[in-house]
Design an enzyme around this catalytic site. Structure first.
Site, PDB file in Angstrom:
ATOM      1  N   ALA A   1      29.387  39.603  42.498  1.00  0.00           N
ATOM      2  CA  ALA A   1      29.251  40.848  41.737  1.00  0.00           C
ATOM      3  C   ALA A   1      29.855  42.029  42.468  1.00  0.00           C
ATOM      4  O   ALA A   1      29.691  42.173  43.669  1.00  0.00           O
ATOM      5  CB  ALA A   1      27.778  41.134  41.466  1.00  0.00           C
ATOM      6  N   CYS A   2      30.590  42.859  41.728  1.00  0.00           N
ATOM      7  CA  CYS A   2      31.021  44.142  42.278  1.00  0.00           C
ATOM      8  C   CYS A   2      31.041  45.166  41.167  1.00  0.00           C
ATOM      9  O   CYS A   2      30.684  44.882  40.034  1.00  0.00           O
ATOM     10  CB  CYS A   2      32.367  44.044  42.984  1.00  0.00           C
ATOM     11  SG  CYS A   2      33.799  44.089  41.923  1.00  0.00           S
ATOM     12  N   ALA A   3      31.455  46.374  41.489  1.00  0.00           N
ATOM     13  CA  ALA A   3      31.361  47.482  40.545  1.00  0.00           C
ATOM     14  C   ALA A   3      32.061  47.186  39.229  1.00  0.00           C
ATOM     15  O   ALA A   3      31.539  47.431  38.162  1.00  0.00           O
ATOM     16  CB  ALA A   3      31.942  48.733  41.173  1.00  0.00           C
TER      17      ALA A   3
ATOM     18  N   VAL B   1      28.396  44.547  38.224  1.00  0.00           N
ATOM     19  CA  VAL B   1      27.034  44.723  38.729  1.00  0.00           C
ATOM     20  C   VAL B   1      26.019  44.807  37.582  1.00  0.00           C
ATOM     21  O   VAL B   1      24.917  44.277  37.677  1.00  0.00           O
ATOM     22  CB  VAL B   1      26.964  45.952  39.667  1.00  0.00           C
ATOM     23  CG1 VAL B   1      27.506  47.196  39.017  1.00  0.00           C
ATOM     24  CG2 VAL B   1      25.554  46.196  40.126  1.00  0.00           C
TER      25      VAL B   1
ATOM     26  N   THR C   1      28.892  43.036  46.409  1.00  0.00           N
ATOM     27  CA  THR C   1      29.497  44.013  47.309  1.00  0.00           C
ATOM     28  C   THR C   1      28.899  45.390  47.079  1.00  0.00           C
ATOM     29  O   THR C   1      29.391  46.381  47.590  1.00  0.00           O
ATOM     30  CB  THR C   1      31.023  44.101  47.124  1.00  0.00           C
ATOM     31  OG1 THR C   1      31.277  44.474  45.780  1.00  0.00           O
ATOM     32  CG2 THR C   1      31.697  42.801  47.444  1.00  0.00           C
TER      33      THR C   1
END
Lengths: 450, 94
Positions: free
Chosen positions: B7-9, B42, B58
């Site tokens: 997962a990231c933005a 996210v 992250t």
């Protein structure tokens, strides 16, 4: 010499789709990323560029005409299409300034570290493109590549200093130690946030206000996803454009597709730059790690997870659309970049100490100013896009409410309208900030050793 | 087959970088072909977590997540990476 010039002329004549893979491959090989890997990386960037043009084709043939019909029906002035930050990234990477941006920024970072004017080892190579974007616009407007490169460097120096200054706040708010965010977009808003926060502190009564936004993200989180924003906007535009029910639904799916696909194409740029980014990271980390209190500069994406950041951004999506209609002087129709508003707030939230009310106030000011900036920069962005090999439909003006609305980029462009004097002023500003930061760093270091 | 959620933005930028490095580490440790990595945003973690063995993020993940979450910023900075890799390998063994 003649042969070299002819060679560069030949490469530029091939167009961005071919030029970028060649240049990225050469830079990759020079930075020691390996021949095979570098060529693959270069080709990946070329694929991203072609993909972006394909998706913008859908935008041009379906979304833009409907938006134009809506504007005509309701007498709106929002005729500039927000095609989003990926277009800005493509402009930056496809321009002459972008060609040299990675080595230039590495050099600036190294010089700043040696002179103690920064504490940040900026390994976020990918986001150097924000600096190249400012440089590209200046190059487009002045026709002078040196001015363009100076603008990119000044932009980076300012952002590096602001990254250092906000790092302790970030640590407090997000619990991320040893990290700063010298990000060309996120960090550009920090001076405005500091100023508004200071003003609100001075107003009795108002300085006590806060809004609790904890539940917003949980309840409405899905609304902030590109696919939902795109589809809902598509349906609204379709209805306002007076289309048939079939047309309205079709437009919903098409605009949803555009918002999902455009960033996916930009992901290919990112993937293509990875081998170069890895090589540069290794190079800079090996040489500059064991020095006092240091930060590692990362993509501001790592700060997005803060629930207040996500909640404020969600609330501001409808606000941006309303502002676009009622704000005098605005001509931009916010579309693709509505889904990247969270990036604006990554450092604003720590600056206002997580206060929901203040974050929204800062956000509204930023968006309003941003719409006017995006309107003002739209002609330069459109001509830069065309110069970078972008297929922009005739009579269409494009912009972005993210990078096209960046206050720092706009200021750099204004400086360069005054020719040499403006360039000198910009350089003096950057030097003054760098020296101020050096004093701060040395003071801090002295305190640590006491 | 371990299912890993990354997962990231945006589900695009930093998770792409971590994806490359995580795959490399796992392949080197002999897990080649025994895992599948999916990148996401996210905001999607909450809904998707039930279908995955563990998640590497992250950025900070808040709220109720139905699988173990490992903070993967070390994959970007290189600092404290050994510890994070150890956590990942721990999850792979389960």
């Amino acid at each position: 010499m003649d042969i070299i010039l002819k060679f560069f002329g030949f490469i530029q004549g091939l167009g961005a789709n071919v030029m970028m893979p060649i240049i990225i491959s050469i830079i990759g090989i020079c930075m020691g990323a390996g021949v095979g890997k570098s060529i693959r990386a270069g080709l990946t960037v070329g694929v991203g560029f072609i993909g972006l043009n394909l998706v913008l084709g859908i935008f041009g043939s379906y979304v833009a005409p409907a938006a134009e019909a809506m504007i005509a029906n309701w007498g709106l002035s929002t005729s500039i299409m927000d095609v989003g930050w990926p277009a800005a990234a493509a402009i930056a990477m496809g321009s002459a300034v972008g060609t040299f941006i990675i080595p230039i920024c590495l050099l600036v970072n190294i010089v700043m570290l040696i002179t103690n004017t920064t504490q940040t080892v900026n390994i976020d190579i990918w986001n150097y493109w924000h600096f190249a974007f400012t440089g590209s616009l200046v190059y487009m407007l002045t026709g002078n590549i040196v001015y363009g490169i100076i603008a990119a460097i000044v932009n980076m120096v300012i952002i590096m200093v602001m990254g250092d200054v906000t790092a302790p706040l970030l640590e407090k708010a997000n619990g991320m130690e040893g990290i700063s965010l010298p990000h060309g977009f996120t960090t550009a808003y920090t001076p405005i946030a500091f100023a508004i926060n200071w003003i609100i502190d001075k107003i009795p009564g108002v300085n006590k206000w806060d809004i609790n936004l904890d539940k917003v993200q949980e309840k409405f989180g899905v609304v902030g996803e590109p696919i939902v924003i795109g589809s809902v906007l598509g349906v609204i535009i379709g209805i306002l454009a007076g289309q048939t029910p079939a047309g309205v639904l079709g437009l919903g799916v098409q605009l949803g597709a555009v918002l999902v696909l455009i960033p996916k194409m930009a992901a290919l740029f990112m993937e293509g730059l990875l081998p170069i980014s890895d090589a540069a990271t290794e190079f800079i980390q090996k040489r500059f790690t064991a020095r006092g209190k240091m930060y590692i500069g990362l993509d501001s994406a790592i700060g997005i997870g803060n629930p207040t950041t996500l909640a404020v951004s969600l609330i501001l999506i409808p606000v941006a659309l309303i502002l676009a209609v009622i704000l005098p002087g605005n001509e931009v129709l916010p579309l693709v970049d509505l889904s990247v508003i969270p990036y604006m707030f990554v450092l604003i939230i720590p600056i206002v100490n997580g206060n929901g009310f203040r974050a929204i106030v800062v956000g509204i000011v930023n968006l309003a100013a941003g719409l006017l900036i995006a309107t003002n920069l739209a002609p330069a962005i459109t001509s830069s896009a065309i110069a970078s090999g972008f297929e922009v439909a005739a009579n269409t003006t494009i912009s972005s409410i993210c990078d096209g609305a960046n206050p720092l980029t706009w200021i750099m462009v204004q400086f360069n309208k005054f020719g040499v004097i403006g360039v000198v002023l910009a350089v003096v500003l950057a030097l003054a900030l760098a020296l101020w930061n050096r004093n701060r760093i040395l003071k801090q270091a002295a305190e640590m050793h006491e | 087959m371990k299912k890993i959620l990354l997962a990231c933005a945006s589900g695009i930028a930093t998770s792409t970088a971590v994806n490359h490095k995580l795959s490399k580490v796992l392949d080197e440790k002999g897990y080649k072909g025994q895992y599948r990595i999916t990148q996401c945003k996210v905001q999607e973690v909450f809904a998707q977590s039930a279908n995955y063995d563990f998640c590497v993020a992250t950025t900070k993940i808040s709220g109720e997540v139905k699988c173990p979450v490992i903070l993967g910023i070390a994959f970007l900075t290189g600092i404290g990476l050994d510890k994070v890799v150890a956590q990942v390998l721990e999850e792979m063994k389960k």
